[in-house]
Design a protein around this motif. Sequence first.
Motif, PDB file in Angstrom:
ATOM      1  N   ASP A  89       0.795  -1.244   0.000  1.00  0.00           N
ATOM      2  CA  ASP A  89       0.000   0.000   0.000  1.00  0.00           C
ATOM      3  C   ASP A  89       0.823   1.287   0.000  1.00  0.00           C
ATOM      4  N   GLY A  91       2.417   2.266  -2.578  1.00  0.00           N
ATOM      5  CA  GLY A  91       2.222   2.872  -3.896  1.00  0.00           C
ATOM      6  C   GLY A  91       3.045   2.309  -5.038  1.00  0.00           C
ATOM      7  N   LYS A  92       3.495   1.066  -4.929  1.00  0.00           N
ATOM      8  CA  LYS A  92       4.292   0.450  -5.996  1.00  0.00           C
ATOM      9  C   LYS A  92       3.490   0.352  -7.297  1.00  0.00           C
ATOM     10  N   THR A  93       2.290  -0.220  -7.179  1.00  0.00           N
ATOM     11  CA  THR A  93       1.465  -0.400  -8.381  1.00  0.00           C
ATOM     12  C   THR A  93       1.098   0.942  -8.994  1.00  0.00           C
ATOM     13  N   SER A  94       0.742   1.908  -8.140  1.00  0.00           N
ATOM     14  CA  SER A  94       0.379   3.235  -8.645  1.00  0.00           C
ATOM     15  C   SER A  94       1.535   3.864  -9.408  1.00  0.00           C
ATOM     16  N   ASN A 187       6.742   8.560  -1.424  1.00  0.00           N
ATOM     17  CA  ASN A 187       5.478   8.716  -2.146  1.00  0.00           C
ATOM     18  C   ASN A 187       4.395   9.376  -1.286  1.00  0.00           C
ATOM     19  N   LYS A 188       3.325   9.734  -1.949  1.00  0.00           N
ATOM     20  CA  LYS A 188       2.110  10.293  -1.331  1.00  0.00           C
ATOM     21  C   LYS A 188       2.349  11.656  -0.680  1.00  0.00           C
ATOM     22  N   ASP A 190       1.326  14.314  -1.686  1.00  0.00           N
ATOM     23  CA  ASP A 190       0.123  15.139  -1.840  1.00  0.00           C
ATOM     24  C   ASP A 190      -0.782  15.061  -0.608  1.00  0.00           C
ATOM     25  N   ALA A 224       2.637   9.439  -6.746  1.00  0.00           N
ATOM     26  CA  ALA A 224       2.344   8.550  -7.878  1.00  0.00           C
ATOM     27  C   ALA A 224       0.929   8.806  -8.385  1.00  0.00           C
TER      28      ALA A 224
HETATM   29  P1  GDP Z   1       1.097  -1.085  -3.474  1.00  0.00           P
HETATM   30  O1  GDP Z   1       0.449  -2.068  -2.533  1.00  0.00           O
HETATM   31  O2  GDP Z   1       2.434  -0.682  -2.977  1.00  0.00           O
HETATM   32  O3  GDP Z   1       1.109  -1.551  -4.885  1.00  0.00           O
HETATM   33  O4  GDP Z   1       0.205   0.252  -3.390  1.00  0.00           O
HETATM   34  P2  GDP Z   1      -0.868   0.813  -4.409  1.00  0.00           P
HETATM   35  O5  GDP Z   1      -0.245   1.429  -5.586  1.00  0.00           O
HETATM   36  O6  GDP Z   1      -1.901  -0.230  -4.651  1.00  0.00           O
HETATM   37  O7  GDP Z   1      -1.480   2.011  -3.540  1.00  0.00           O
HETATM   38  C1  GDP Z   1      -2.153   1.788  -2.323  1.00  0.00           C
HETATM   39  C2  GDP Z   1      -3.147   2.901  -2.113  1.00  0.00           C
HETATM   40  O8  GDP Z   1      -2.468   4.151  -1.993  1.00  0.00           O
HETATM   41  C3  GDP Z   1      -4.116   3.057  -3.263  1.00  0.00           C
HETATM   42  O9  GDP Z   1      -5.399   3.354  -2.740  1.00  0.00           O
HETATM   43  C4  GDP Z   1      -3.571   4.228  -4.052  1.00  0.00           C
HETATM   44  O10 GDP Z   1      -4.570   4.951  -4.718  1.00  0.00           O
HETATM   45  C5  GDP Z   1      -2.956   5.070  -2.945  1.00  0.00           C
HETATM   46  N1  GDP Z   1      -1.847   5.887  -3.424  1.00  0.00           N
HETATM   47  C6  GDP Z   1      -0.771   5.474  -4.108  1.00  0.00           C
HETATM   48  N2  GDP Z   1       0.046   6.502  -4.399  1.00  0.00           N
HETATM   49  C7  GDP Z   1      -0.537   7.603  -3.874  1.00  0.00           C
HETATM   50  C8  GDP Z   1      -0.190   8.978  -3.840  1.00  0.00           C
HETATM   51  O11 GDP Z   1       0.837   9.434  -4.361  1.00  0.00           O
HETATM   52  N3  GDP Z   1      -1.033   9.808  -3.182  1.00  0.00           N
HETATM   53  C9  GDP Z   1      -2.170   9.375  -2.588  1.00  0.00           C
HETATM   54  N4  GDP Z   1      -2.930  10.272  -1.990  1.00  0.00           N
HETATM   55  N5  GDP Z   1      -2.531   8.090  -2.626  1.00  0.00           N
HETATM   56  C10 GDP Z   1      -1.743   7.204  -3.244  1.00  0.00           C
END
Ligand code: GDP
Length: 369
Positions: A89, A91-94, A187-188, A190, A224
């Motif tokens: 969570d 943000g890898k996938t994002s 990340n994140k 914002d 991301a």
């Molecule tokens: P992963 O488990 O590392 O692949 O994480 P995801 O990419 O699935 O992201 C997990 C959650 O964080 C999702 O609900 C995304 O929308 C949110 N998220 C990812 N990047 C950002 C970001 O830069 N800003 C915000 N506000 N949310 C993010």
Amino acid sequence: TEFISANDLATLLGVSVNEVISKCLSFGMFIAINQRLDAEAITFIADEFGYEVEFISAEEETSIQLEQEDKEEDLVSRAPIVTIMGHVDHGKTSLLDYIRKTNVTQGEAGGITQHIGAYDVVTSSGKRITFLDTPGHEAFTAMRARGAKVTDIAVIVIAADDSVMPQTVEAINHAQVAGVPMVFAINKIDKPDANPNKIKEALANMNILVEDWGGKYQCQELSAKKGIGVEDLLEKILLEAEFLDLKANPKKNATGTVIEASLDKGKGYLATVLVQSGTLKIGDMVLAGSHYGKVKAMLDYRGNKLTKAGPSMPVQILGLNGAPQAGDKFNVTTEREAKEIATRREQLLREQGIRAIKRTTLNELGRRI
Ligand code: GDP
Ligand code: MG
């Protein structure tokens, strides 16, 4: 499984078989001159004589035979291959999705992309980067466990509204053990409760100093989701790649690693492979793990048909007679040889699990004193 005799082992170690036998005796282990030894015994004895033994798979052994030498003048620079790791969570996938959507390979219209386990982009500065789209360190460790070295740079994603978490630490450890340089992506940013400095401090407590804290690790604050800072991250990855001076020879038969493979009901076996050296062409006879076949078609992640793929390019190929495993090496060879080696590998896999000794390894590794 037993591998080589005590006598052969002594020869490899450069000692007499009597020395091996008496060394074993001193530990209460009775062995005969021609007794074949198992992995445990070989490792133990070699260690006593100051050697480290590396057991490599049968597949690796035959791959080595197929490899062609490179001439210095044939080496050209190649794109870095990047794996994104980090806590769930964060943000890898994002991040992978954002990069894939916004950086279209030059000269291509934006079509529907398909997930093939890897993709390559051209950044706004005109340079190419290949991403392994298998996020999570499981893929990284699974590949490494199979002896595959496919990552040049690891991007460690950490959410600025969270902290350095157990999987973050694990990802860092994996990269460090593998000797893969890291670039940090905070990340994140914002989010209102984002606190990048808290993350940098946590990293500093792990002896990882980021650049703006006077350390050597490149670090980029980004979002991301909103796309803030992502281009800058790509430039930092390219800078890291420049230090690494990555090169490969495109002028030979292709070799590389299988990223993923599956069976498509209509098309047959599909395998995404990463070309690591040489150039893969339509019509090439590919041997991957214990499967083989002529490349009938080659596609990139946008579904574009390709006729050839050079170093660092991930492509999906059609034509293998089965699905190799992620992390399997592939080589290009003749049909006769492919058939022969595939059969032998299958046999070896059946007979002795996945491990076989490479007899020369003892000589290659120096004494450890
Ligand atoms: P992963 O488990 O590392 O692949 O994480 P995801 O990419 O699935 O992201 C997990 C959650 O964080 C999702 O609900 C995304 O929308 C949110 N998220 C990812 N990047 C950002 C970001 O830069 N800003 C915000 N506000 N949310 C993010
Ligand atoms: Mg994910």
